[in-house]
Design an enzyme around this catalytic site. Structure first.
Site, PDB file in Angstrom:
ATOM      1  N   ASP A 183       0.599   4.967   1.927  1.00  0.00           N
ATOM      2  CA  ASP A 183      -0.200   5.566   3.001  1.00  0.00           C
ATOM      3  C   ASP A 183      -1.014   6.724   2.427  1.00  0.00           C
ATOM      4  O   ASP A 183      -0.459   7.615   1.783  1.00  0.00           O
ATOM      5  CB  ASP A 183       0.713   6.085   4.129  1.00  0.00           C
ATOM      6  CG  ASP A 183       1.447   4.951   4.835  1.00  0.00           C
ATOM      7  OD1 ASP A 183       0.984   3.798   4.756  1.00  0.00           O
ATOM      8  OD2 ASP A 183       2.493   5.217   5.461  1.00  0.00           O
TER       9      ASP A 183
ATOM     10  N   HIS B 261       0.837  -1.203   0.000  1.00  0.00           N
ATOM     11  CA  HIS B 261       0.000   0.000   0.000  1.00  0.00           C
ATOM     12  C   HIS B 261       0.872   1.253   0.000  1.00  0.00           C
ATOM     13  O   HIS B 261       2.054   1.206   0.327  1.00  0.00           O
ATOM     14  CB  HIS B 261      -0.896   0.028   1.249  1.00  0.00           C
ATOM     15  CG  HIS B 261      -0.106   0.217   2.511  1.00  0.00           C
ATOM     16  ND1 HIS B 261       0.591  -0.809   3.117  1.00  0.00           N
ATOM     17  CD2 HIS B 261       0.138   1.312   3.278  1.00  0.00           C
ATOM     18  CE1 HIS B 261       1.205  -0.375   4.191  1.00  0.00           C
ATOM     19  NE2 HIS B 261       0.962   0.928   4.315  1.00  0.00           N
TER      20      HIS B 261
ATOM     21  N   HIS C  23       4.819   0.116   0.060  1.00  0.00           N
ATOM     22  CA  HIS C  23       5.518  -0.676   1.069  1.00  0.00           C
ATOM     23  C   HIS C  23       4.569  -1.709   1.666  1.00  0.00           C
ATOM     24  O   HIS C  23       3.361  -1.687   1.408  1.00  0.00           O
ATOM     25  CB  HIS C  23       6.119   0.239   2.151  1.00  0.00           C
ATOM     26  CG  HIS C  23       5.125   1.148   2.815  1.00  0.00           C
ATOM     27  ND1 HIS C  23       4.582   2.253   2.198  1.00  0.00           N
ATOM     28  CD2 HIS C  23       4.564   1.119   4.055  1.00  0.00           C
ATOM     29  CE1 HIS C  23       3.748   2.865   3.021  1.00  0.00           C
ATOM     30  NE2 HIS C  23       3.707   2.185   4.152  1.00  0.00           N
TER      31      HIS C  23
ATOM     32  N   ARG D 169       6.383  -8.971  16.439  1.00  0.00           N
ATOM     33  CA  ARG D 169       6.989  -7.684  16.081  1.00  0.00           C
ATOM     34  C   ARG D 169       6.011  -6.559  16.413  1.00  0.00           C
ATOM     35  O   ARG D 169       4.802  -6.738  16.295  1.00  0.00           O
ATOM     36  CB  ARG D 169       7.293  -7.682  14.575  1.00  0.00           C
ATOM     37  CG  ARG D 169       7.698  -6.336  14.045  1.00  0.00           C
ATOM     38  CD  ARG D 169       8.175  -6.411  12.604  1.00  0.00           C
ATOM     39  NE  ARG D 169       8.607  -5.103  12.185  1.00  0.00           N
ATOM     40  CZ  ARG D 169       7.923  -4.300  11.370  1.00  0.00           C
ATOM     41  NH1 ARG D 169       6.786  -4.702  10.836  1.00  0.00           N
ATOM     42  NH2 ARG D 169       8.376  -3.103  11.075  1.00  0.00           N
TER      43      ARG D 169
HETATM   44  C1  LIG Z   1      -6.627   6.648   6.654  1.00  0.00           C
HETATM   45  C2  LIG Z   1      -6.096   5.506   7.046  1.00  0.00           C
HETATM   46  C3  LIG Z   1      -6.297   4.200   6.320  1.00  0.00           C
HETATM   47  C4  LIG Z   1      -5.360   3.285   7.065  1.00  0.00           C
HETATM   48  C5  LIG Z   1      -5.430   3.826   8.473  1.00  0.00           C
HETATM   49  C6  LIG Z   1      -5.259   5.285   8.259  1.00  0.00           C
HETATM   50  C7  LIG Z   1      -3.789   5.511   7.956  1.00  0.00           C
HETATM   51  C8  LIG Z   1      -3.124   4.464   7.045  1.00  0.00           C
HETATM   52  C9  LIG Z   1      -4.003   3.409   6.371  1.00  0.00           C
HETATM   53  C10 LIG Z   1      -3.462   1.945   6.240  1.00  0.00           C
HETATM   54  C11 LIG Z   1      -2.639   1.567   7.443  1.00  0.00           C
HETATM   55  C12 LIG Z   1      -2.594   1.728   5.043  1.00  0.00           C
HETATM   56  C13 LIG Z   1      -2.375   0.195   4.871  1.00  0.00           C
HETATM   57  C14 LIG Z   1      -3.657  -0.533   4.632  1.00  0.00           C
HETATM   58  C15 LIG Z   1      -4.621  -0.384   5.787  1.00  0.00           C
HETATM   59  C16 LIG Z   1      -5.975  -0.968   5.391  1.00  0.00           C
HETATM   60  C17 LIG Z   1      -4.115  -1.284   6.909  1.00  0.00           C
HETATM   61  O1  LIG Z   1      -3.615  -2.407   6.614  1.00  0.00           O
HETATM   62  O2  LIG Z   1      -4.241  -1.047   8.094  1.00  0.00           O
HETATM   63  C18 LIG Z   1      -4.768   1.142   6.065  1.00  0.00           C
HETATM   64  C19 LIG Z   1      -5.582   1.760   7.128  1.00  0.00           C
HETATM   65  C20 LIG Z   1      -6.991   1.397   7.338  1.00  0.00           C
HETATM   66  O3  LIG Z   1      -7.890   1.669   6.506  1.00  0.00           O
HETATM   67  O4  LIG Z   1      -7.205   0.873   8.409  1.00  0.00           O
HETATM   68  O1  LIG Z   2       4.697  -2.157  10.473  1.00  0.00           O
HETATM   69  C1  LIG Z   2       5.327  -1.694   9.529  1.00  0.00           C
HETATM   70  O2  LIG Z   2       6.530  -1.848   9.384  1.00  0.00           O
HETATM   71  C2  LIG Z   2       4.632  -0.893   8.453  1.00  0.00           C
HETATM   72  C3  LIG Z   2       3.191  -0.592   8.763  1.00  0.00           C
HETATM   73  C4  LIG Z   2       2.591   0.306   7.740  1.00  0.00           C
HETATM   74  O3  LIG Z   2       3.078   0.472   6.653  1.00  0.00           O
HETATM   75  C5  LIG Z   2       1.358   1.041   8.086  1.00  0.00           C
HETATM   76  O4  LIG Z   2       0.788   0.815   9.193  1.00  0.00           O
HETATM   77  O5  LIG Z   2       0.928   1.877   7.253  1.00  0.00           O
HETATM   78 FE   LIG Z   3       2.149   2.199   5.614  1.00  0.00          FE
END
Ligand SMILES: C=C1C[C@]23C[C@H]1CC[C@H]2[C@]1(C)CCC[C@@](C)(C(=O)O)[C@H]1[C@@H]3C(=O)O
Ligand SMILES: O=C(O)CCC(=O)C(=O)O
Ligand SMILES: [Fe+2]
Length: 394
Positions: free
Chosen positions: A256, A254, A310, A320
């Site tokens: 951010d 994804h 990433h 972790r």
């Molecule tokens: C606006 C947001 C969507 C997410 C939470 C916040 C900030 C970062 C996003 C996120 C972490 C990016 C990776 C994918 C995601 C779905 C996750 O795995 O947590 C994303 C977040 C979310 O929608 O919860």
């Molecule tokens: O845990 C990590 O190293 C990355 C997590 C991440 O990319 C996120 O929460 O958006």
């Molecule tokens: Fe991220």
């Protein structure tokens, strides 16, 4: 690289809300209608919804990514040569993969340790207790186990606890979040994260100054002012050991959607960045924090600095933890690059939008992935008459 199925139908702002992934039948391990809750520490194998397509869970390239460690202390200590070096390091990192690390950030080592250890304290609680803070649908705040309350497939092998942060003199919002959702016993934990978020906000404004210098923005202070009243998201990630780490991911590929992310990881490692088609690990550097540009800053720089792809992998032996501070603009601020950046020679790449709309998009209409900002831009832009005609004819 993203060979997952094309995102399902995106509904326009006037259409009723639907999350394309959550729209599928909600899985229930108990066979009932409620969303399942996984206790990842107790799963002997990975359940089917955790299996990711090989294209996304493809193997890591052994070669670590050389991520520069930038001493941000030079912005305050009058070291002109050091400042030139820091600006050059940031410019070069952001023009290539968009990741850099920071040292000299002024965050006390004891505070960083307490924040990581508090995450342990929370995630080791019995599931029923963590569930007291469970996420409120449609928001990012709260506890989730594998996002199973939102999505039906490609579940991440992680638990998360997220909460909002605004810097207001009126109330310690983070302390209030912990005591109101988990009870007065959690006040000390709330204080740790309150202080940690305050430091993260300060650091993010310092990094904004560096980004501004490196982009050559004429109006000094534009980005710092833009984020002075920011309303950010703090997320604690916990990745339990996984019986089949090569078939799943802790966090899928994804970008951010937020403006800037400050990541503090423990010493286990798992963060990877896609560079020239290879997933390359970012080795934890003791005392340093990892910074990456998000989609909202990409829009604020008119696409000059890229939000980068990433993911986080998991492993069989070690748990972790990572702490992500996502800097976000105040909800109603209009995201628009400074005039010098979006001049006639470089037309606007993205339409104006507010963070509130972009965040809502990621929570209700589209699962943040590799192309969130493009999908959002498309969603905001009305279809041309030709597109409407083609849709009607189909
Ligand atoms: C606006 C947001 C969507 C997410 C939470 C916040 C900030 C970062 C996003 C996120 C972490 C990016 C990776 C994918 C995601 C779905 C996750 O795995 O947590 C994303 C977040 C979310 O929608 O919860
Ligand atoms: O845990 C990590 O190293 C990355 C997590 C991440 O990319 C996120 O929460 O958006
Ligand atoms: Fe991220």
């Amino acid at each position: 690289m993203d060979t997952s199925p094309a995102p399902p139908l995106l509904l326009r702002p006037s259409a009723p809300s639907i999350d394309p992934s959550a729209a599928k039948a909600v899985i229930s391990k108990s066979g009932g209608a409620a969303a399942s809750v996984y206790d990842l520490r107790r799963e002997p194998n990975i359940p089917a919804p955790f299996v990711w397509p090989h294209a996304e869970a493809c193997p890591t390239t052994a070669e670590e990514l050389g991520v520069p460690v930038v001493d941000v202390g030079v912005l305050r200590n009058g070291d002109a040569a050091g400042l030139r070096r820091a600006v050059a390091q940031v410019a070069s990192a952001c023009a290539t993969h968009g990741f850099f690390q920071v040292s000299g950030h002024g965050v006390d080592e004891a505070l960083a340790r307490a924040a990581l250890e508090s995450a342990n304290g929370f995630f080791r609680l019995p599931l029923a207790e963590k569930q007291r803070a469970r996420r409120v649908p449609g928001t990012v705040s709260g506890y989730t186990s594998a996002h199973a309350d939102r999505f039906a497939s490609k579940l991440p092998w992680k638990e998360t606890l997220s909460f909002g942060f605004q810097d207001t003199a009126a109330a310690p919002v983070v302390v209030d979040y912990f005591t109101s959702t988990l009870g007065e016993d959690f006040e000390p934990m709330g204080r740790v994260y309150q202080e940690y978020c305050e430091k993260m906000k300060e650091l993010s404004l310092t990094i904004m100054e560096l980004l501004e210098l490196s982009l050559g923005v004429e109006k000094r202070g534009y980005y710092r002012e833009f984020f002075a009243d920011s309303s950010s998201i703090m997320r604690c990630n916990y990745y339990p050991p996984c019986p089949e780490p090569e078939r799943t991911l802790g966090t899928g590929p994804h970008c951010d959607p937020t403006a800037l992310t400050i990541l503090l990881q423990d010493d286990v490692g798992g963060l990877e960045v896609l560079v020239d088609g290879d997933w390359r690990p970012v080795r934890p550097v003791p005392g340093a924090m990892v910074i990456n540009i998000g989609d909202t800053f990409m829009a604020l720089s008119n696409g000059r600095y890229k939000s980068c792809l990433h993911r986080a992998v998991v492993n069989q032996r070690q748990e972790r933890r990572s702490l992500a501070f996502f800097l976000c603009p105040r909800a109603d601020r209009v995201v628009r690059p400074p005039p010098a950046i979006a001049a006639a020679a470089s037309p606007r790449r993205y339409p104006d939008f507010t963070w509130a709309d972009f965040m809502r998009f990621t929570q209700r209409h589209y699962r943040a992935d590799t192309r969130t900002l493009d999908a959002f831009t498309q969603w905001l832009t009305p279809p041309t008459p030709a597109q409407t005609a083609a849709q009607e004819a189909a």
